[in-house]
Design an enzyme around this catalytic site. Structure first.
Site, PDB file in Angstrom:
ATOM      1  CD  GLU A   1      -2.059  -1.123   3.088  1.00  0.00           C
ATOM      2  OE1 GLU A   1      -1.716  -0.201   3.851  1.00  0.00           O
ATOM      3  OE2 GLU A   1      -2.811  -2.032   3.423  1.00  0.00           O
TER       4      GLU A   1
ATOM      5  CE  LYS B   1       5.465   5.167   6.844  1.00  0.00           C
ATOM      6  NZ  LYS B   1       5.233   6.552   7.234  1.00  0.00           N
TER       7      LYS B   1
ATOM      8  CG  ASP C   1       4.456  12.632   4.555  1.00  0.00           C
ATOM      9  OD1 ASP C   1       4.326  12.391   5.765  1.00  0.00           O
ATOM     10  OD2 ASP C   1       5.358  13.348   4.093  1.00  0.00           O
TER      11      ASP C   1
ATOM     12  CE1 TYR D   1      -3.080   3.362   8.598  1.00  0.00           C
ATOM     13  CE2 TYR D   1      -3.010   5.047   6.891  1.00  0.00           C
ATOM     14  CZ  TYR D   1      -2.811   4.653   8.206  1.00  0.00           C
ATOM     15  OH  TYR D   1      -2.341   5.557   9.116  1.00  0.00           O
TER      16      TYR D   1
ATOM     17  CE  LYS E   1      10.365   6.991   5.717  1.00  0.00           C
ATOM     18  NZ  LYS E   1       9.559   7.624   6.726  1.00  0.00           N
TER      19      LYS E   1
ATOM     20  CB  CYS F   1      13.774  47.694  -9.742  1.00  0.00           C
ATOM     21  SG  CYS F   1      13.254  46.501 -10.986  1.00  0.00           S
TER      22      CYS F   1
ATOM     23  CB  CYS G   1      14.371  49.204 -14.404  1.00  0.00           C
ATOM     24  SG  CYS G   1      13.368  49.628 -12.979  1.00  0.00           S
TER      25      CYS G   1
ATOM     26  CB  CYS H   1       9.973  47.805  -9.549  1.00  0.00           C
ATOM     27  SG  CYS H   1      10.479  48.893 -10.894  1.00  0.00           S
TER      28      CYS H   1
ATOM     29  CB  CYS I   1      10.515  48.133 -14.655  1.00  0.00           C
ATOM     30  SG  CYS I   1      11.310  46.640 -14.097  1.00  0.00           S
TER      31      CYS I   1
HETATM   32  S1  IVH Z   1      -0.243   0.801   9.018  1.00  0.00           S
HETATM   33  C1  IVH Z   1       1.145  -1.579  11.351  1.00  0.00           C
HETATM   34  N1  IVH Z   1      -0.513   1.673   6.571  1.00  0.00           N
HETATM   35  O1  IVH Z   1       2.729   5.531   8.853  1.00  0.00           O
HETATM   36  C2  IVH Z   1       0.299  -0.497  11.745  1.00  0.00           C
HETATM   37  N2  IVH Z   1       0.389   3.133   8.207  1.00  0.00           N
HETATM   38  O2  IVH Z   1       5.130   4.899  10.403  1.00  0.00           O
HETATM   39  C3  IVH Z   1       0.872   0.827  11.400  1.00  0.00           C
HETATM   40  N3  IVH Z   1       0.909   5.376   7.356  1.00  0.00           N
HETATM   41  O3  IVH Z   1       1.387   6.136  12.042  1.00  0.00           O
HETATM   42  C4  IVH Z   1       0.045   1.616  10.526  1.00  0.00           C
HETATM   43  N4  IVH Z   1       0.270   5.021   5.293  1.00  0.00           N
HETATM   44  O4  IVH Z   1       0.459   7.396  10.060  1.00  0.00           O
HETATM   45  C5  IVH Z   1      -0.117   1.959   7.820  1.00  0.00           C
HETATM   46  N5  IVH Z   1      -0.835   2.335   4.372  1.00  0.00           N
HETATM   47  C6  IVH Z   1      -0.441   2.614   5.616  1.00  0.00           C
HETATM   48  C7  IVH Z   1       0.073   3.879   5.977  1.00  0.00           C
HETATM   49  C8  IVH Z   1       0.481   4.099   7.286  1.00  0.00           C
HETATM   50  C9  IVH Z   1       0.766   5.903   6.139  1.00  0.00           C
HETATM   51  C10 IVH Z   1       1.499   6.085   8.505  1.00  0.00           C
HETATM   52  C11 IVH Z   1       0.681   6.059   9.749  1.00  0.00           C
HETATM   53  C12 IVH Z   1       1.544   5.463  10.812  1.00  0.00           C
HETATM   54  C13 IVH Z   1       2.903   5.658  10.250  1.00  0.00           C
HETATM   55  C14 IVH Z   1       3.838   4.617  10.783  1.00  0.00           C
END
Ligand code: IVH
Length: 703
Positions: free
Chosen positions: A132, A134, A136, A247, A335, A429, A432, A447, A452
């Site tokens: 899945e 991750k 942010d 998730y 990551k 500026c 000019c 300016c 200019c």
């Molecule tokens: S699972 C195993 N799934 O990542 C249970 N976390 O570093 C942990 N996060 O606090 C959560 N996408 O904020 C999971 N697909 C995803 C995620 C995810 C982002 C974040 C979440 C968690 C942090 C852990």
């Protein structure tokens, strides 16, 4: 003695049964359409139809208060601001994740998992995995009791978070009630976890608005999302187009599931937004490939991801693998290369915009951020630079989120040597050399020199741009080049270009494999196209020409107001300051800018030459007949206005040729924001519709 009225046991008995039924039906329908719109991104009805249903429900709820329910779609917005957040304990701790920074670490994790499973007597060959994105954003937990959302909380320290239910309710993609099948009973309790995020485009827009208003900008989409969810006033969250990816299922009572894949399927079936690109895998090669695929896809996404989460699918296997500290052994975060980096800020440069605004930007030692090398980043304005205390020579943290313009987050104070230079906007500026000015109360340094070169180039770019004269075939690069070659010195020169001189003109060059410069020349065909486009632009209506001239404060609406009041350029140029200011919707600041513009001999000369080139400097009869300055502009009124009735507002709009419609759609030009705006505000933010406060609206109406 009159008979005593029967005591109201349950409020529901009071309302007419037909109304009760209709209310239930409307809530069901509205939640369904919310789901189609926010979760599946596949609406089936128009905004107008949605608003009609919403309004009907609101009216019924107002008429029969006993039918009110916190689960009603009408209750998503409008909750009162809180004094503080209440701390709540999660039903099950929210874990974190161990990281794998490269393929090697992913392989090591996979090996550990398969070994451990074998030790526990399970067949590792039978292990499935799920990949899945991750996200942010901000991790949150949602508790549903008997199918209703009863609590939403931030992750906090994993054990205890903050109750942000009122804010989370405003997010359209979060179901207030589970979507249940016919006769399906909801589980007594289910805790759903996910990540709230702000789409990248919305983030960029939000920061632009904040910079323009002199407010601090958000460093990244995650901070913006977190800042919105952790606001005491739910209206702030309601105004930001937040979304969510779900998730994970946490604590449950009454739900039997065997695997993570089943959990995701259950979530999807019950109204939650689950990423459609999640996948199931059976071996390490597939997992590694999935991680690389996500990294490649990253720049196309409209949300920020910083890696891929891999989870062992089977719950039995997850249980067997267990947890060490806070990190489950059954999951890992792969990551990506960090989207932040540290580099040296060599110098702060300045661009000069069309209206003379000086826009500072950072010139940095090139550095790779999220797979792309960057050497420049925007710095918004002087106040932002000072607030972040960014100095020339600083080591700075830079950041790129998806395809968002790189930003300087802030200086690394520990690395200061004392040789860094505090920044002041230039007194002259850079284009000019004129003395710059900073009008009182403004955050922008300007300016003042109308001739200019930077301002001229930018104003020619504005002239040819889409909303103005819309001259395709004359792009920004070509404008730069022609200006540099001295072939155009202002916008009028475009119409006096000699096509024969243009053919063969070198407009750029590239370097081939042998290091030889290859010039790119204008071909006869593109010159032909350019001439056609210029020719077509001669037919643009007067108000478009007026807008294209780039008079300060004269946007497309003001240009229409002026065109319809004065009919032609001679009348406008001859008008006194008072006459211009007297036009409804104009006022003294704009009048001053108009007078100043036409007071400049070179601007009058430009107008004369544009006119001689055949551009339209008078409004056609058709433009005036019944049109008005706001012709074709659709307004939507929301909530209650403080100083006038809806009928008055409608009259004002219609008197200027605009129209009022009931719901926000793609064609809506403005949403006028009253108290308690309801669902229209969220819809307008979503569509990027221009939102006017009551005072801005009155200003536009000339009051
Ligand atoms: S699972 C195993 N799934 O990542 C249970 N976390 O570093 C942990 N996060 O606090 C959560 N996408 O904020 C999971 N697909 C995803 C995620 C995810 C982002 C974040 C979440 C968690 C942090 C852990």
């Amino acid at each position: 003695m009159p008979p005593i009225a029967p005591q109201r046991k349950s409020g529901l008995t009071m309302a007419d049964p037909k109304a009760t039924k209709r209310v239930q039906e409307l809530r069901r329908q509205l939640e369904h359409h919310n789901y189609l719109y926010y979760v599946l991104d596949r609406p089936e009805i128009s905004d107008a139809e949605y608003d009609r249903l919403f309004l009907e429900l609101k009216e019924l709820e107002a008429r029969y208060p006993e039918l009110g329910s916190p689960d009603s779609p009408t209750q998503r917005v409008g909750a009162e601001p809180l004094k503080q957040f209440v701390q709540v304990r999660h039903l099950q701790p929210m874990f974190s994740l161990a990281n794998a920074r490269n393929d090697e670490e992913l392989r090591a994790w996979h090996l550990r998992v398969t070994k451990l499973l074998a030790e526990k007597g399970m067949d590792p060959a039978g292990a499935a995995f799920v990949s899945e994105p991750k996200i942010d954003g901000l991790a949150i937990s949602l508790v549903y009791e008997d199918g209703r959302l009863t609590r939403g909380a931030t992750r906090g320290n994993g054990e205890i978070g903050e109750d942000v239910t009122a804010n989370l309710r405003t997010i359209g993609a979060i179901p207030i009630r589970l979507r249940l099948g016919r006769d399906e009973k909801p589980p007594a309790v289910v805790e759903v976890r996910g990540e709230v995020y702000l789409p990248l485009a919305a983030f960029q827009k939000l920061n632009q608005q904040r910079a323009a208003a002199g407010e601090p900008t958000f460093a990244n989409p995650r901070n913006a999302a977190a800042g919105s969810v952790r606001q005491l006033d739910p209206r702030v969250a309601a105004g930001r187009p937040l979304s969510i990816w779900c998730y994970q299922i946490g604590f449950t009572d009454g739900l039997e599931l065997e695997s993570h894949w089943q959990a995701l399927t259950w979530l999807r079936e019950h109204g939650f937004k689950v990423n459609p690109l999640v996948k199931q895998h059976h071996d390490l090669d597939e997992l590694t490939q999935a991680c690389h695929d996500w990294e490649e896809r990253r720049p196309e996404l409209d949300y920020d991801i910083d890696g891929v989460v891999i989870k062992v699918d089977s719950f039995t296997m997850q249980q067997a693998l267990g947890i060490v500290g806070r990190d489950p052994r059954w999951a890992i975060a792969f990551k990506f290369a960090p989207s932040t980096a540290v580099t040296r800020l060599l110098k702060i440069g300045v661009n000069v915009g069309r209206t003379g605004a000086l826009n500072p930007f950072a010139i940095m030692e090139p550095v790779e951020v999220g797979g792309v090398t960057i050497s420049q980043a925007t710095l918004h304005n002087e106040e932002d630079i000072n607030r972040k205390d960014i100095r020339e020579g600083d080591w700075v943290l830079v950041q790129r989120a998806g395809d968002v313009i790189p930003q300087v987050v802030g200086p690394i104070i520990q690395k200061r040597t004392g040789a860094e230079k505090v920044y002041r906007m230039p007194e002259k500026c850079p284009s000019c050399g004129s003395h710059t000015v900073r009008p009182e109360g403004e955050v922008v340094v300007r300016c003042p020199n109308r001739s200019c070169p930077s301002q001229i180039v930018e104003s020619i770019k504005h002239f040819v741009s889409k909303g103005a004269m819309d001259i395709d075939g004359v792009g920004e690069r070509l404008v730069d080049r022609l200006f540099r070659l001295g072939m155009i010195r202002n916008m009028a020169d475009l119409y006096y270009l000699d096509p024969e001189e243009l053919v063969g003109l070198e407009i750029s060059h590239s370097v081939n494999r042998n290091g030889r410069e290859i010039p790119h020349r204008l071909q006869a065909r593109s010159v032909g196209k350019m001439m056609d486009a210029l020719d077509k632009s001669r037919q643009r209506p007067f108000h478009r020409v007026l807008f294209a001239l780039g008079i300060r404060h004269v946007g497309s609406i003001n240009a229409r107001l002026l065109a319809s009041r004065f009919h032609d350029i001679d009348a406008l140029m001859a008008a006194s300051r008072e006459e211009v200011a007297g036009v409804e919707g104009i006022g003294p600041v704009i009048a001053e800018a108009v007078k100043e513009f036409f007071g400049e001999p070179h601007n009058r000369e430009t107008v004369r030459r544009l006119r001689a080139a055949g551009l339209r400097f008078e409004a056609a009869a058709a433009e005036l007949a019944g049109a008005g300055p706001l012709a074709d502009q659709a307004f939507v009124l929301s909530g209650t206005l403080a100083s006038l009735s809806r009928a008055d507002a409608r009259e004002m709009i219609e008197a200027r040729g605009g129209k009022v419609s009931g719901s926000v759609g793609k064609g809506t030009a403005y949403l006028v924001l009253g108290e308690n705006p309801g669902s229209k505000l969220a819809r307008a933010r979503e569509l990027g519709t221009k939102i006017l406060s009551e005072s801005e609206f009155l200003k536009l109406m000339g009051r």
